[in-house]
Motif scaffolding. Structure first.
Motif, PDB file in Angstrom:
ATOM      1  N   THR A  80      43.700  43.072  22.610  1.00 21.44           N
ATOM      2  CA  THR A  80      43.201  44.264  23.310  1.00 21.44           C
ATOM      3  C   THR A  80      42.891  44.003  24.776  1.00 21.44           C
ATOM      4  O   THR A  80      42.236  44.819  25.432  1.00 21.44           O
ATOM      5  N   LEU A  81      43.335  42.874  25.303  1.00 23.07           N
ATOM      6  CA  LEU A  81      43.171  42.579  26.728  1.00 23.07           C
ATOM      7  C   LEU A  81      44.545  42.377  27.356  1.00 23.07           C
ATOM      8  O   LEU A  81      45.337  41.586  26.855  1.00 23.07           O
ATOM      9  N   TRP A  82      44.815  43.083  28.438  1.00 27.36           N
ATOM     10  CA  TRP A  82      46.066  42.852  29.139  1.00 27.36           C
ATOM     11  C   TRP A  82      45.895  43.167  30.615  1.00 27.36           C
ATOM     12  O   TRP A  82      45.031  43.948  31.021  1.00 27.36           O
ATOM     13  N   MET A  83      46.731  42.527  31.425  1.00 26.79           N
ATOM     14  CA  MET A  83      46.668  42.733  32.868  1.00 26.79           C
ATOM     15  C   MET A  83      47.455  43.981  33.249  1.00 26.79           C
ATOM     16  O   MET A  83      48.624  44.109  32.896  1.00 26.79           O
ATOM     17  N   THR A  84      46.805  44.886  33.967  1.00 27.34           N
ATOM     18  CA  THR A  84      47.491  46.064  34.484  1.00 27.34           C
ATOM     19  C   THR A  84      47.972  45.847  35.909  1.00 27.34           C
ATOM     20  O   THR A  84      48.851  46.568  36.385  1.00 27.34           O
ATOM     21  N   GLU A  85      47.408  44.846  36.574  1.00 24.57           N
ATOM     22  CA  GLU A  85      47.792  44.568  37.960  1.00 24.57           C
ATOM     23  C   GLU A  85      47.383  43.141  38.279  1.00 24.57           C
ATOM     24  O   GLU A  85      46.380  42.636  37.774  1.00 24.57           O
ATOM     25  N   SER A  86      48.163  42.478  39.098  1.00 27.41           N
ATOM     26  CA  SER A  86      47.813  41.121  39.524  1.00 27.41           C
ATOM     27  C   SER A  86      48.470  40.836  40.861  1.00 27.41           C
ATOM     28  O   SER A  86      49.490  41.431  41.210  1.00 27.41           O
ATOM     29  N   ALA A  87      47.866  39.915  41.618  1.00 29.90           N
ATOM     30  CA  ALA A  87      48.428  39.555  42.918  1.00 29.90           C
ATOM     31  C   ALA A  87      47.839  38.228  43.384  1.00 29.90           C
ATOM     32  O   ALA A  87      46.678  37.910  43.090  1.00 29.90           O
ATOM     33  N   ILE A  88      48.645  37.471  44.086  1.00 32.80           N
ATOM     34  CA  ILE A  88      48.189  36.322  44.871  1.00 32.80           C
ATOM     35  C   ILE A  88      48.252  36.760  46.330  1.00 32.80           C
ATOM     36  O   ILE A  88      49.309  37.195  46.800  1.00 32.80           O
ATOM     37  N   ALA A  89      47.141  36.661  47.047  1.00 37.54           N
ATOM     38  CA  ALA A  89      47.081  37.180  48.416  1.00 37.54           C
ATOM     39  C   ALA A  89      46.232  36.273  49.288  1.00 37.54           C
ATOM     40  O   ALA A  89      45.406  35.497  48.796  1.00 37.54           O
ATOM     41  N   THR A  90      46.440  36.392  50.594  1.00 35.01           N
ATOM     42  CA  THR A  90      45.633  35.629  51.558  1.00 35.01           C
ATOM     43  C   THR A  90      44.520  36.480  52.150  1.00 35.01           C
ATOM     44  O   THR A  90      43.728  35.985  52.944  1.00 35.01           O
ATOM     45  N   ASN A  91      44.462  37.743  51.785  1.00 29.09           N
ATOM     46  CA  ASN A  91      43.366  38.609  52.237  1.00 29.09           C
ATOM     47  C   ASN A  91      43.084  39.658  51.174  1.00 29.09           C
ATOM     48  O   ASN A  91      43.926  39.948  50.319  1.00 29.09           O
ATOM     49  N   LEU A  92      41.865  40.242  51.249  1.00 31.60           N
ATOM     50  CA  LEU A  92      41.469  41.234  50.250  1.00 31.60           C
ATOM     51  C   LEU A  92      40.479  42.211  50.870  1.00 31.60           C
ATOM     52  O   LEU A  92      39.557  41.808  51.601  1.00 31.60           O
ATOM     53  N   ASP A  93      40.688  43.485  50.613  1.00 31.78           N
ATOM     54  CA  ASP A  93      39.792  44.543  51.080  1.00 31.78           C
ATOM     55  C   ASP A  93      38.657  44.664  50.067  1.00 31.78           C
ATOM     56  O   ASP A  93      38.805  45.292  49.018  1.00 31.78           O
ATOM     57  N   ASN A  94      37.516  44.066  50.375  1.00 32.87           N
ATOM     58  CA  ASN A  94      36.408  44.023  49.434  1.00 32.87           C
ATOM     59  C   ASN A  94      35.831  45.409  49.157  1.00 32.87           C
ATOM     60  O   ASN A  94      35.420  45.710  48.035  1.00 32.87           O
ATOM     61  N   GLN A  95      35.822  46.266  50.185  1.00 32.34           N
ATOM     62  CA  GLN A  95      35.244  47.592  50.019  1.00 32.34           C
ATOM     63  C   GLN A  95      36.051  48.441  49.037  1.00 32.34           C
ATOM     64  O   GLN A  95      35.499  49.114  48.165  1.00 32.34           O
ATOM     65  N   ASN A  96      37.374  48.398  49.182  1.00 32.93           N
ATOM     66  CA  ASN A  96      38.244  49.176  48.294  1.00 32.93           C
ATOM     67  C   ASN A  96      38.722  48.380  47.089  1.00 32.93           C
ATOM     68  O   ASN A  96      39.446  48.918  46.241  1.00 32.93           O
ATOM     69  N   ARG A  97      38.349  47.107  47.044  1.00 35.36           N
ATOM     70  CA  ARG A  97      38.715  46.226  45.925  1.00 35.36           C
ATOM     71  C   ARG A  97      40.222  46.200  45.713  1.00 35.36           C
ATOM     72  O   ARG A  97      40.727  46.305  44.587  1.00 35.36           O
ATOM     73  N   THR A  98      40.942  46.024  46.802  1.00 35.36           N
ATOM     74  CA  THR A  98      42.402  45.950  46.734  1.00 35.36           C
ATOM     75  C   THR A  98      42.880  44.704  47.469  1.00 35.36           C
ATOM     76  O   THR A  98      42.362  44.355  48.539  1.00 35.36           O
ATOM     77  N   PRO A  99      43.894  44.022  46.917  1.00 40.93           N
ATOM     78  CA  PRO A  99      44.390  42.805  47.567  1.00 40.93           C
ATOM     79  C   PRO A  99      45.401  43.137  48.660  1.00 40.93           C
ATOM     80  O   PRO A  99      45.921  44.255  48.742  1.00 40.93           O
TER      81      PRO A  99
END
Length: 342
Positions: free
Chosen positions: A218-237
């Motif tokens: 019952t656990l699965w990844m809906t999204e994943s990314a390796i990134a060098t920056n991340l928008d903490n406010q919008n919680r998006t990589p």
């Protein structure tokens, strides 16, 4: 045998795939609305448990029924009822395991075995001529089906974590495997009894050692990314990258971002396990909460690296007990070897 029961059996025998299709459809429906289908998952789990008790007491019950009502329960009806339970249960859980399986890992084996069991349940020549006559094989198939059903149902029904569900499902499978083994190896001496206990413990030990091969249903990844920056406010990589240079890695660090779908009401601790050239170098815990359609968003930011970080990196997303939810991969190159365009 009453005419209407005979007709039902004939229809099931003629169209064995209908039950499987129904089970698969219910599994798809539950998968799509996993947090709203606790009642369906509950029924599947209850039916499986009751059917196991039935299989254990089948001979006693049929003898009692014959004495009490002076009629025999048709053998065909009993076997068709069990076959329908296997079909419904297996094709209910398979959509969950298909989406949560990491296919380039040992989880392929477990999901493959479940798939084979599902196919056997709808192919009458295999089910009735190969599995059903062999009591030990028949009970093994039932135990496997119950184990998979509990892994799927317990987080939805009781909001147990994946680790708790696995332990409870494995413990139940161990207990239920004992009478199955006793059927094949009758206890006629204390040595036989000890051997059966050891074999039962071996079943549990093997299941525990191979837990990383069992997908977290019952656990699965809906999204994943390796990134060098991340928008903490919008919680998006930032942009998902597969390759970067050593200087880029040291300059900004690396974010491993994952969104994990889990049933509503489930609180779970997972880990981002960072591996470098096959060796674990860091294990970072994350607490996630179920119920969000897009998945619970969480990330780790790694800034400490070996002297030379050039090589192949992985971030394995794991449960507390070591079941793998997914893998993120990237490669670090020398500064003199520019990273290819993403």
């Amino acid at each position: 045998m009453p005419y209407y029961l005979q007709r039902i059996i004939e229809l099931i025998k003629r169209y064995p795939g209908v039950i499987a299709i129904g089970g698969f459809a219910s599994g798809i429906g539950s998968f799509i609305m996993v947090d709203r289908q606790a009642s369906l998952a509950s029924w599947i789990a209850v039916i499986m448990l009751v059917s196991w008790v039935w299989l254990m007491l089948e001979n006693t019950f049929t003898q009692w029924f014959s004495r009490a009502f002076k009629r025999n329960i048709p053998e065909g009806l009993l076997r068709y009822a069990t076959q329908m339970i296997h079909q419904e249960s297996l094709f209910f859980v398979l959509p969950f395991f298909y989406i949560t399986t990491t296919w380039n890992s040992g989880q392929l084996v477990f999901t493959g075995i479940l798939t084979v069991a599902g196919l056997i349940s709808i192919i009458d020549p295999l089910y009735y001529k190969w599995v059903a006559p062999r009591r030990w094989l028949f009970m093994t198939m039932h135990t496997l089906t119950l184990f998979a059903a509990m892994l799927t149902a317990l987080p939805i029904i009781l909001h147990l974590t994946t680790a708790e569900s696995f332990k409870l499902a494995l413990g139940t499978a161990m207990l239920l495997s004992f009478p199955s083994l006793a059927t094949s190896f009758p206890i006629n001496s204390w040595k036989r009894g000890v051997m059966l206990v050891v074999m039962t413990l071996a079943v549990g030990g093997a299941g525990w050692l191979l837990r990383s091969w069992v997908p977290p249903a019952t656990l699965w990844m809906t999204e994943s990314a390796i990134a060098t920056n991340l928008d903490n406010q919008n919680r998006t990589p930032g942009d998902d990258i597969k390759t970067l240079t050593a200087s880029q890695m040291r300059g900004t660090g690396v974010y491993a971002y994952t969104a994990i779908n889990a049933p509503r009401g489930l609180d779970e601790r997972i880990y981002h396990v960072w591996r470098f050239n096959g060796q674990e170098v860091d294990r970072i815990p994350l607490d996630i909460h179920g119920g969000r359609k897009e998945g619970y968003r969480a990330w780790t930011h790694k800034q400490n690296f070996p002297g030379s970080p050039v090589g192949k990196w992985q971030v394995r997303v794991m449960t507390e007990d070591g079941q793998m939810i997914g893998v993120l991969r990237f490669e670090v190159t020398d500064d003199g070897t520019p990273a290819p365009a993403q």
